[in-house]
Design an enzyme around this catalytic site. Structure first.
Site, PDB file in Angstrom:
ATOM      1  N   HIS A  96     -10.239   1.914  19.605  1.00 14.28           N
ATOM      2  CA  HIS A  96      -9.445   3.547  20.220  1.00 14.28           C
ATOM      3  C   HIS A  96     -10.367   3.483  21.837  1.00 14.28           C
ATOM      4  CE1 HIS A  96      -7.688   4.201  16.419  1.00 14.28           C
ATOM      5  NE2 HIS A  96      -9.315   4.920  16.268  1.00 14.28           N
ATOM      6  N   GLY A 105       0.876  -1.356   0.111  1.00 19.23           N
ATOM      7  CA  GLY A 105      -0.545  -0.689   0.032  1.00 19.23           C
ATOM      8  C   GLY A 105       0.635   1.303   0.290  1.00 19.23           C
ATOM      9  N   ALA A 106       1.995   0.858  -0.598  1.00 16.48           N
ATOM     10  CA  ALA A 106       3.334   2.461  -0.724  1.00 16.48           C
ATOM     11  C   ALA A 106       2.652   3.740  -1.341  1.00 16.48           C
ATOM     12  CB  ALA A 106       4.840   2.208  -1.054  1.00 16.48           C
ATOM     13  N   THR A 107       1.596   3.704  -2.106  1.00 13.22           N
ATOM     14  CA  THR A 107       1.079   4.882  -2.876  1.00 13.22           C
ATOM     15  C   THR A 107      -0.413   4.804  -2.063  1.00 13.22           C
ATOM     16  OG1 THR A 107       0.158   3.208  -4.799  1.00 13.22           O
ATOM     17  CG2 THR A 107       1.710   4.017  -4.909  1.00 13.22           C
ATOM     18  N   ARG A 165       0.575  -0.834  -7.105  1.00 12.26           N
ATOM     19  CA  ARG A 165       0.014  -1.063  -8.230  1.00 12.26           C
ATOM     20  C   ARG A 165       0.598   0.235  -9.486  1.00 12.26           C
ATOM     21  NH1 ARG A 165      -2.964  -5.720  -9.447  1.00 12.26           N
ATOM     22  NH2 ARG A 165      -2.678  -4.475 -11.593  1.00 12.26           N
ATOM     23  N   LYS A 176     -19.561  12.175  14.778  1.00 12.79           N
ATOM     24  CA  LYS A 176     -18.875  13.118  13.520  1.00 12.79           C
ATOM     25  C   LYS A 176     -19.658  13.967  13.781  1.00 12.79           C
ATOM     26  CE  LYS A 176     -16.096   9.516  10.734  1.00 12.79           C
ATOM     27  NZ  LYS A 176     -15.013  10.351  11.130  1.00 12.79           N
ATOM     28  N   LYS A 198       0.228   8.353  21.012  1.00 10.12           N
ATOM     29  CA  LYS A 198      -0.112   9.321  22.110  1.00 10.12           C
ATOM     30  C   LYS A 198      -0.069   9.407  22.666  1.00 10.12           C
ATOM     31  CE  LYS A 198      -4.754  10.102  19.049  1.00 10.12           C
ATOM     32  NZ  LYS A 198      -3.857  11.438  17.754  1.00 10.12           N
ATOM     33  N   LYS A 212      -6.360  -1.299  11.341  1.00 10.47           N
ATOM     34  CA  LYS A 212      -7.179  -1.051  11.661  1.00 10.47           C
ATOM     35  C   LYS A 212      -8.201  -1.512  10.329  1.00 10.47           C
ATOM     36  CE  LYS A 212      -9.390   2.713  13.852  1.00 10.47           C
ATOM     37  NZ  LYS A 212     -10.965   3.520  12.677  1.00 10.47           N
ATOM     38  N   ASP A 247     -15.853   1.484  13.973  1.00  8.14           N
ATOM     39  CA  ASP A 247     -14.603   2.216  14.083  1.00  8.14           C
ATOM     40  C   ASP A 247     -13.836   3.014  14.776  1.00  8.14           C
ATOM     41  OD1 ASP A 247     -12.886   3.963  11.528  1.00  8.14           O
ATOM     42  OD2 ASP A 247     -14.450   6.642  12.555  1.00  8.14           O
ATOM     43  N   ASP A 270      -3.197   0.433  16.664  1.00 10.17           N
ATOM     44  CA  ASP A 270      -4.236   1.259  17.469  1.00 10.17           C
ATOM     45  C   ASP A 270      -3.407   2.684  17.449  1.00 10.17           C
ATOM     46  OD1 ASP A 270      -5.949   2.483  18.775  1.00 10.17           O
ATOM     47  OD2 ASP A 270      -6.952   0.856  19.700  1.00 10.17           O
ATOM     48  N   HIS A 271      -3.738   3.474  16.567  1.00 10.12           N
ATOM     49  CA  HIS A 271      -2.308   4.664  16.809  1.00 10.12           C
ATOM     50  C   HIS A 271      -3.223   5.816  18.033  1.00 10.12           C
ATOM     51  CE1 HIS A 271      -6.355   6.918  14.461  1.00 10.12           C
ATOM     52  NE2 HIS A 271      -5.327   7.321  15.267  1.00 10.12           N
TER      53      HIS A 271
END
Length: 496
Positions: free
Chosen positions: A245, A15-17, A49, A345, A187, A153, A240, A182-183
């Site tokens: 989180h 998933g480099a791009t 790709r 949200k 933190k 995730k 989500d 889990d970013h």
């Protein structure tokens, strides 16, 4: 402080791009490189790709760092990107993996990497299991060095899909080789929860149901679903945000002191919290948990559409964009203390914070003296500001004994400034060094899914009265009633 260099390693980035790689991963790796925390013997293979060759990938990485990171030194940037190589790849085709293995083996010798390999899957979750199996079958995990798999995730869509995915991955990697990101765990102030609790004598003795009346965790966003509608409408706030989180923050706040500050001991205490979460009967789901979906409204002076008017969202969508819940932990320390959690949200402000409310003093002498008495609070600010605030009562200046509330503030943003490491930078550094403390264990994932699946099962079979909160508000009124019936209220997200 002396920097510690990571071991030499080859990083294979699938998933480099993608957006994650461009916004977070490349700038984070570059920061580690500048600080001397990335081994001089490293190589990165970008797997995707979209591009054609090494030169295109290196330009992509430069653009990423110049756009989202910090670089004023062209020489350093060129030296950094010279370690990057590109491989066009079909994740379902063994022939692609064999070509990849040829490149990996060459770079391993060229950079003297000792066979150390990190496979980072920054791609669509539907391919996680497929890639892991191919890495094993096509020989990329056959190495004399360490091998680690880093996964973003979501880890599954529910418990059953998570079990299936875990079984696939475990065919190629042992549990201690799997790093589920889990970013939030990267933190600064989330990591500070343990330090605040376990290194301060004024807090740890009070961290229980004798002195704490409730704990509130809020994570609010002003953004809507944006371009993520195809993913989000199948996920909603509970999958989500809550399953990962929010529940991770609950475990850190509620866990017992570990006997050692090691990965296994900390994880063990977190798992005990998840096991102690009180399950809620299906008939009572809506008494303990509230869901919401945003309607049209105004944010920062601009009119914004409702969720059902967003691109790629069905006009009758039953997906929640807001969640509030009352969690109860049935153990000796926390019996009777509600943990209130909310996330949503299109809310009034972007903020993540934890509020620990201490119990009022019995027979408080100042209660009827005309004083402006407020509860004692410890507030942990996670984002956008980082720090802690302690709310106390003191004597108001002047004659008479009248109290007034004050706040003692500490802000890591103002002390550390721009040197505060970004979450992904810290997590990448941990992974390179083999420290899995701030990554989630399978037991944590499974128990979290088990808990939220009970809620999702009820909501998915009950049409909701959506939309039920205005964009730019703090959620539906039912979320306020959730606390009011216990005699509490949500603390303002913006300090008064």
């Amino acid at each position: 402080m002396k920097t510690v260099e990571s071991p030499s390693s080859l990083i294979l980035l699938f998933g480099a791009t993608g957006d994650l790689a461009k916004r977070k991963l490349y700038p984070s790796l570059y920061n580690l490189y500048k600080k001397g925390q990335l081994s001089k013997r490293f190589a990165v293979v970008g797997v995707a790709r979209r591009l054609k060759n090494d030169a295109e990938l290196r330009e992509w990485v430069k653009d990423s760092i110049l756009t989202y990171g910090e670089s004023e030194n062209e020489k350093d940037l060129n030296a950094f990107t010279s370690h990057f190589y590109y491989q066009s790849h079909d994740v379902t085709d063994s022939a692609s993996y064999k070509q990849l293995k040829t490149l990996v083996d060459r770079l391993d010798k060229e950079y003297e990497l000792g066979g150390n390999r990190i496979f980072y899957l920054a791609m669509s979750p539907e391919f996680f299991g497929t890639v892991a199996e191919h890495l094993k079958e096509d020989g990329l995990t056959d190495t004399n060095g360490f091998k680690r798999l880093v996964i973003e995730k979501p880890f599954g869509h529910d418990l059953q899909s998570a079990i299936k995915l875990n079984n696939q991955i475990r065919k190629a990697f042992d549990e201690d080789e799997i790093y589920r990101i889990d970013h939030y765990l990267g933190k600064e102030m989330v990591q500070n929860i343990e330090v605040i609790r376990f290194s301060n004598a004024i807090f740890e003795p009070l961290w229980n149901n004798r002195y704490i009346s409730n704990i509130q965790i809020t994570s609010s966003e002003t953004l809507g679903v944006e371009e993520r509608a195809n993913y989000y409408d199948k996920s909603g706030a509970i999958r989500d945000m809550v399953q990962n989180h929010m529940m991770q923050m609950v475990t850190l706040l509620a866990m017992e002191p570990p006997i050692k500050l090691t990965t296994d001991e900390i994880r063990s205490e977190k798992v005990k919290v998840l096991r102690a979460l009180r399950p809620v009967d299906k008939e009572n789901i809506n008494k303990y948990f509230v869901r919401g979906q945003y309607d049209r409204g105004v944010i920062n002076g601009e009119e914004v559409p409702g969720y059902r008017q967003e691109m790629n969202v069905p006009e009758d969508s039953n997906t929640e964009t807001y969640f509030a819940g009352k969690f109860l932990i049935d153990n000796f320390r926390w019996a009777g203390v509600p943990f209130y959690v909310r996330t949503g949200k299109r809310m009034a402000t972007k903020s993540t914070k934890i509020v620990i409310q201490f119990k009022d003093i019995p027979m408080n002498l100042y209660f009827k003296s005309g004083s402006n008495l407020k509860p004692n609070l410890l507030v942990i600010h996670i984002q956008p500001d980082e720090g802690i605030t302690l709310h106390l009562n003191v004597k108001k200046a002047g004659q008479g004994i009248i109290t007034t509330p004050i706040k003692l503030n500490y802000s890591t943003s103002s002390v550390d400034g721009m040197n505060t490491p970004e979450a992904y930078e810290k997590l990448l550094y941990d992974c390179l060094r083999g420290d899995a403390t701030n990554f989630t264990h399978w037991d944590e994932v499974a128990l979290s899914w088990q808990f939220v699946d009970e809620i999702s099962a009820v909501w998915e079979n009950e049409p909701a009265n959506f939309p039920n909160y205005r964009a730019g508000s703090m959620g539906p009124k039912e979320a306020d009633l959730l606390l009011e019936k216990d005699g509490f209220s949500w603390w303002p997200i913006i300090d008064e």
